[in-house]
Design a protein around this motif. Structure first.
Motif, mmCIF file in Angstrom:
data_model
loop_
_atom_site.group_PDB
_atom_site.id
_atom_site.type_symbol
_atom_site.label_atom_id
_atom_site.label_comp_id
_atom_site.label_asym_id
_atom_site.label_seq_id
_atom_site.Cartn_x
_atom_site.Cartn_y
_atom_site.Cartn_z
ATOM 1 N N SER A 141 5.084 -10.259 -21.083
ATOM 2 C CA SER A 141 5.898 -9.117 -21.483
ATOM 3 C C SER A 141 7.043 -9.557 -22.393
ATOM 4 C CB SER A 141 6.445 -8.410 -20.235
ATOM 5 O OG SER A 141 7.262 -7.321 -20.572
ATOM 6 N N PHE A 142 7.660 -10.690 -22.058
ATOM 7 C CA PHE A 142 8.728 -11.257 -22.892
ATOM 8 C C PHE A 142 8.184 -11.613 -24.272
ATOM 9 C CE2 PHE A 142 11.282 -14.945 -24.267
ATOM 10 C CZ PHE A 142 12.545 -14.383 -24.250
ATOM 11 N N TYR A 143 6.982 -12.154 -24.309
ATOM 12 C CA TYR A 143 6.344 -12.529 -25.572
ATOM 13 C C TYR A 143 6.025 -11.288 -26.402
ATOM 14 C CZ TYR A 143 2.678 -14.375 -28.655
ATOM 15 O OH TYR A 143 1.921 -14.711 -29.743
ATOM 16 N N HIS A 144 5.581 -10.215 -25.753
ATOM 17 C CA HIS A 144 5.216 -8.995 -26.480
ATOM 18 C C HIS A 144 6.439 -8.298 -27.064
ATOM 19 C CE1 HIS A 144 3.133 -5.272 -27.443
ATOM 20 N NE2 HIS A 144 4.028 -4.595 -26.737
ATOM 21 N N ASN A 145 7.572 -8.323 -26.371
ATOM 22 C CA ASN A 145 8.769 -7.620 -26.826
ATOM 23 C C ASN A 145 9.659 -8.483 -27.724
ATOM 24 O OD1 ASN A 145 9.211 -4.825 -25.224
ATOM 25 N ND2 ASN A 145 8.097 -6.272 -23.928
ATOM 26 N N ARG A 146 9.246 -9.700 -27.980
ATOM 27 C CA ARG A 146 10.074 -10.586 -28.797
ATOM 28 C C ARG A 146 10.106 -10.085 -30.237
ATOM 29 N NH1 ARG A 146 8.161 -16.554 -28.637
ATOM 30 N NH2 ARG A 146 6.549 -15.641 -29.975
ATOM 31 N N ARG A 147 11.287 -9.893 -30.749
ATOM 32 C CA ARG A 147 11.454 -9.440 -32.127
ATOM 33 C C ARG A 147 11.914 -10.603 -33.015
ATOM 34 N NH1 ARG A 147 13.950 -5.443 -28.885
ATOM 35 N NH2 ARG A 147 12.723 -3.524 -28.778
ATOM 36 N N THR A 156 11.986 -6.548 -17.111
ATOM 37 C CA THR A 156 10.596 -6.107 -17.151
ATOM 38 C C THR A 156 10.078 -5.912 -15.735
ATOM 39 O OG1 THR A 156 8.392 -6.619 -18.044
ATOM 40 C CG2 THR A 156 9.677 -8.462 -17.173
ATOM 41 N N GLY A 157 8.932 -5.271 -15.627
ATOM 42 C CA GLY A 157 8.358 -4.968 -14.310
ATOM 43 C C GLY A 157 8.546 -3.511 -13.944
ATOM 44 N N GLY A 158 7.662 -2.978 -13.123
ATOM 45 C CA GLY A 158 7.706 -1.561 -12.763
ATOM 46 C C GLY A 158 8.944 -1.161 -11.994
ATOM 47 N N ASN A 159 9.563 -2.098 -11.291
ATOM 48 C CA ASN A 159 10.736 -1.771 -10.489
ATOM 49 C C ASN A 159 12.027 -1.769 -11.308
ATOM 50 O OD1 ASN A 159 11.519 -1.041 -7.810
ATOM 51 N ND2 ASN A 159 12.525 -3.022 -7.591
ATOM 52 N N THR A 160 11.909 -1.986 -12.625
ATOM 53 C CA THR A 160 13.093 -1.941 -13.490
ATOM 54 C C THR A 160 13.161 -0.641 -14.282
ATOM 55 O OG1 THR A 160 11.907 -3.020 -15.313
ATOM 56 C CG2 THR A 160 13.050 -4.447 -13.736
ATOM 57 N N MET A 161 12.356 0.355 -13.913
ATOM 58 C CA MET A 161 12.304 1.607 -14.666
ATOM 59 C C MET A 161 13.300 2.643 -14.163
ATOM 60 S SD MET A 161 8.170 1.949 -15.126
ATOM 61 C CE MET A 161 8.301 3.392 -16.173
ATOM 62 N N TYR A 162 14.151 2.284 -13.203
ATOM 63 C CA TYR A 162 15.147 3.235 -12.714
ATOM 64 C C TYR A 162 16.182 3.512 -13.798
ATOM 65 C CZ TYR A 162 13.326 1.842 -8.148
ATOM 66 O OH TYR A 162 12.519 1.566 -7.086
ATOM 67 N N PRO A 163 16.593 4.770 -13.976
ATOM 68 C CA PRO A 163 17.701 5.038 -14.892
ATOM 69 C C PRO A 163 18.980 4.367 -14.383
ATOM 70 C CG PRO A 163 16.507 7.066 -14.361
ATOM 71 C CD PRO A 163 15.984 6.004 -13.444
ATOM 72 N N SER A 200 7.726 -0.988 -22.471
ATOM 73 C CA SER A 200 6.912 -0.383 -21.408
ATOM 74 C C SER A 200 6.853 -1.390 -20.261
ATOM 75 C CB SER A 200 5.502 -0.058 -21.912
ATOM 76 O OG SER A 200 4.706 0.482 -20.868
ATOM 77 N N PRO A 201 7.779 -1.315 -19.309
ATOM 78 C CA PRO A 201 7.881 -2.366 -18.281
ATOM 79 C C PRO A 201 6.609 -2.569 -17.467
ATOM 80 C CG PRO A 201 9.838 -0.974 -18.268
ATOM 81 C CD PRO A 201 8.856 -0.310 -19.170
ATOM 82 N N VAL A 202 5.781 -1.545 -17.328
ATOM 83 C CA VAL A 202 4.581 -1.679 -16.505
ATOM 84 C C VAL A 202 3.427 -2.295 -17.294
ATOM 85 C CG1 VAL A 202 2.882 -0.408 -15.146
ATOM 86 C CG2 VAL A 202 5.270 0.261 -15.053
ATOM 87 N N LEU A 203 3.258 -1.899 -18.562
ATOM 88 C CA LEU A 203 2.074 -2.292 -19.330
ATOM 89 C C LEU A 203 2.317 -3.437 -20.301
ATOM 90 C CD1 LEU A 203 0.670 1.262 -20.169
ATOM 91 C CD2 LEU A 203 -0.068 -0.278 -18.381
ATOM 92 N N ASP A 204 3.575 -3.829 -20.501
ATOM 93 C CA ASP A 204 3.843 -4.853 -21.505
ATOM 94 C C ASP A 204 3.238 -6.202 -21.149
ATOM 95 O OD1 ASP A 204 5.066 -3.196 -23.225
ATOM 96 O OD2 ASP A 204 7.123 -3.839 -22.828
ATOM 97 N N ALA A 205 3.036 -6.480 -19.873
ATOM 98 C CA ALA A 205 2.386 -7.745 -19.497
ATOM 99 C C ALA A 205 0.962 -7.779 -20.033
ATOM 100 C CB ALA A 205 2.395 -7.905 -17.976
ATOM 101 N N TRP A 206 0.251 -6.651 -19.944
ATOM 102 C CA TRP A 206 -1.116 -6.602 -20.477
ATOM 103 C C TRP A 206 -1.099 -6.657 -22.003
ATOM 104 C CZ3 TRP A 206 -4.072 -3.666 -23.721
ATOM 105 C CH2 TRP A 206 -5.449 -3.847 -23.640
ATOM 106 N N TYR A 207 -0.169 -5.917 -22.615
ATOM 107 C CA TYR A 207 -0.087 -5.942 -24.067
ATOM 108 C C TYR A 207 0.234 -7.345 -24.571
ATOM 109 C CZ TYR A 207 -0.098 -0.831 -24.163
ATOM 110 O OH TYR A 207 -0.445 0.481 -24.036
ATOM 111 N N GLY A 208 1.125 -8.038 -23.869
ATOM 112 C CA GLY A 208 1.467 -9.391 -24.281
ATOM 113 C C GLY A 208 0.295 -10.347 -24.156
ATOM 114 N N ALA A 209 -0.463 -10.220 -23.071
ATOM 115 C CA ALA A 209 -1.655 -11.063 -22.909
ATOM 116 C C ALA A 209 -2.683 -10.759 -23.991
ATOM 117 C CB ALA A 209 -2.254 -10.842 -21.519
ATOM 118 N N ARG A 210 -2.808 -9.480 -24.343
ATOM 119 C CA ARG A 210 -3.748 -9.110 -25.421
ATOM 120 C C ARG A 210 -3.304 -9.728 -26.748
ATOM 121 N NH1 ARG A 210 -3.169 -3.268 -27.751
ATOM 122 N NH2 ARG A 210 -1.250 -4.369 -28.339
#
Length: 483
Positions: free
Chosen positions: A46-52, A372-379, A406-416
């Motif tokens: 997820s960190f790799y996918h969101n790296r700008r 990142t992670g699903g538990n970090t989606m709280y406002p 996307s805290p839940v799906l970014d791990a998959w996007y990053g692996a892709r």
């Protein structure tokens, strides 16, 4: 064909034990004949996918999932495994805590407050307070409570709600109950009339014995009837004849006028039906409702009593009012003591990890605090982490907090993304040849992987020293027999 003929990218836990990786590699290579495999950490993907482009390669990754929360320092693009920390709290514990709070608050809805429903409430209604104590003080205000309280409607059956029936349906239902009650009373009158007629015939037969002069049989019959004299017999015959005549008149009157009926005594419970016909509890309860219509003796002074039924809204009864529970459940990640856990929260653990580095490295890590992670989606989570960093960092120091797109799906996007970029490279891939030569626990490191620590076997002592030791002992004992 019984095999998987393409490479596989697989996520594993942070600092995954070598034995676990060995078993997985053995399964993939031996059973599924995978050509090559790569292992990585989901939060690092997820960190790799969101790296700008303007993001530094270093950062502090806060990954909070369903079961646990990790604090992962990344220096120059690689995970620093020695200083990783884990907190055994996540979304599962928050949902269980919310379930306990609401079950204590609404014991009548104990079964309806399920864990899956609590997870839904947690994701839709909860938020992280920037200052927990100050937020609780706000909730003490009735006006603040009314404006910020959320209502959760539980499912309920509307069939039990009598107020939903229209006036026509209520009138029709009343007529059906009245008709059913009239049939029940008519059947009872007929049965009572039949029993009285049979008893009257028996008494008349005994009276005929007296008239015919058969005194022995007459006295014997009186004993069976538990009577003492002919006068008592005649009195019973008169009363029974009058009762039979009245019952016949009531039956005739009921046939003429169906709507108004008179019952000789109070109706009884379903035992009155010897044929075992179907009779619901509703029929029995309706007897009390229509009893004044069939009372044999009317009271002298009737006082009109208004039938006042309590207004009860079943839908409102099945509502959950979410107040301070909205902030108490997710707060356990920062204060595990709320649920009795003897662990440090996210802020304390983050400060502990940062203190293991020099001031220059700390300044580099806090420039990219990544959530990142699903538990970090709280406002409010990002603002809370910024507040905690502001309190622990030196005066006028800078820091940056970023939340995954996307805290839940970014791990998959990053692996892709990693798999597409490294498909033709050898970096990070474990081939079957590597597996056979170096073992199943072998890992090729890459930007989103764990750190590989090979198994270090203890060195064995040389055999020469082991062989010389007993010979020296024998020599010394032979030279000095006293010893």
């Amino acid at each position: 064909q019984g095999c998987v003929d393409h490479p596989i990218v697989l996520t594993e836990a942070v600092c995954n034990p070598l034995y676990s990786r060995q078993m997985m590699s053995e399964l993939l290579f031996e059973c599924y004949q995978v050509p090559k495999v790569s292992y990585g950490v989901d939060s690092l993907y997820s960190f790799y996918h969101n790296r700008r482009q303007n993001w530094p390669c270093s950062g502090l990754v806060i990954s909070s999932g369903y079961q646990c929360t990790h604090i992962l320092p990344v220096l120059e693009g690689r995970l620093d495994a020695k200083n990783c920390k884990r907190i055994n709290l996540g979304g599962c514990q928050a949902a269980v805590y919310l379930q306990r709070l609401l079950q204590l608050k609404y014991p009548g809805h104990f079964a309806a407050i399920t864990l899956s429903r609590m997870e839904e409430i947690l994701h839709e209604h909860s938020y992280i307070a920037e200052d927990y104590i100050e937020e609780l003080q706000k909730w003490r205000s009735p006006e603040y409570y009314e404006n910020n309280m959320h209502k959760m409607q539980l499912p309920f059956s509307n069939k039990l709600l009598g107020s939903t029936l229209t006036s026509e349906e209520k009138q029709e239902r009343r007529q059906q109950q009245l008709r059913r009650l009239q049939e029940l009373n008519a059947r009872r009158r007929e049965e009572k009339l039949q029993l009285d007629q049979e008893r009257l015939d028996r008494l008349l037969y005994v009276q005929e014995l007296l008239e015919d002069g058969q005194m022995d049989q007459f006295h014997k019959a009186l004993v069976e009837l538990n009577m003492d004299s002919a006068e008592e017999l005649q009195s019973y015959i008169n009363k029974l004849s009058l009762s039979v005549e009245q019952a016949k008149q009531k039956i005739l009157q009921a046939e003429v006028n169906i709507e108004v009926d008179v019952v000789d005594s109070k109706p009884e419970t379903p035992d009155l039906d010897p044929l075992g016909s179907e009779q619901s509890l509703e029929d029995v309860e309706s007897i009390n409702e229509f009893e004044p219509l069939f009372a044999e003796e009317q009271p002298e002074v009737e006082k009109p009593v208004a039938a006042v039924q309590p207004v009860f809204n079943l839908a409102e009864y099945h509502q959950l009012f979410l107040g301070t529970e909205r902030i108490r459940a997710p707060e356990i990640v920062f204060q595990p003591s709320l649920i009795g856990e003897d662990q440090a929260g996210v802020a304390e653990t983050m400060q502990y990890v940062l203190e293991r580095y020099s001031k220059e490295q700390q300044a580099i890590l806090v420039q990219n605090v990544f959530l990142t992670g699903g538990n970090t989606m709280y406002p409010g989570l990002k603002a809370r982490v910024q507040k905690e960093l502001l309190e622990m960092r030196p005066f006028q120091s800078s820091f940056q907090v970023h939340l995954a797109s996307s805290p839940v799906l970014d791990a998959w996007y990053g692996a892709r993304d990693w798999a597409v970029e490294h498909m033709t490279r050898e970096e990070g891939w474990i081939t079957r040849k590597d597996y056979e030569e170096k073992g199943g626990e072998y890992l090729k490191e890459h930007c989103a992987s764990n750190v590989y620590v090979p198994i270090r076997l203890p060195k064995q002592a040389p055999r020469t020293t082991e062989a010389l030791a007993p010979s020296r002992a024998l020599t010394s004992s032979a030279g000095n027999p006293c010893e």
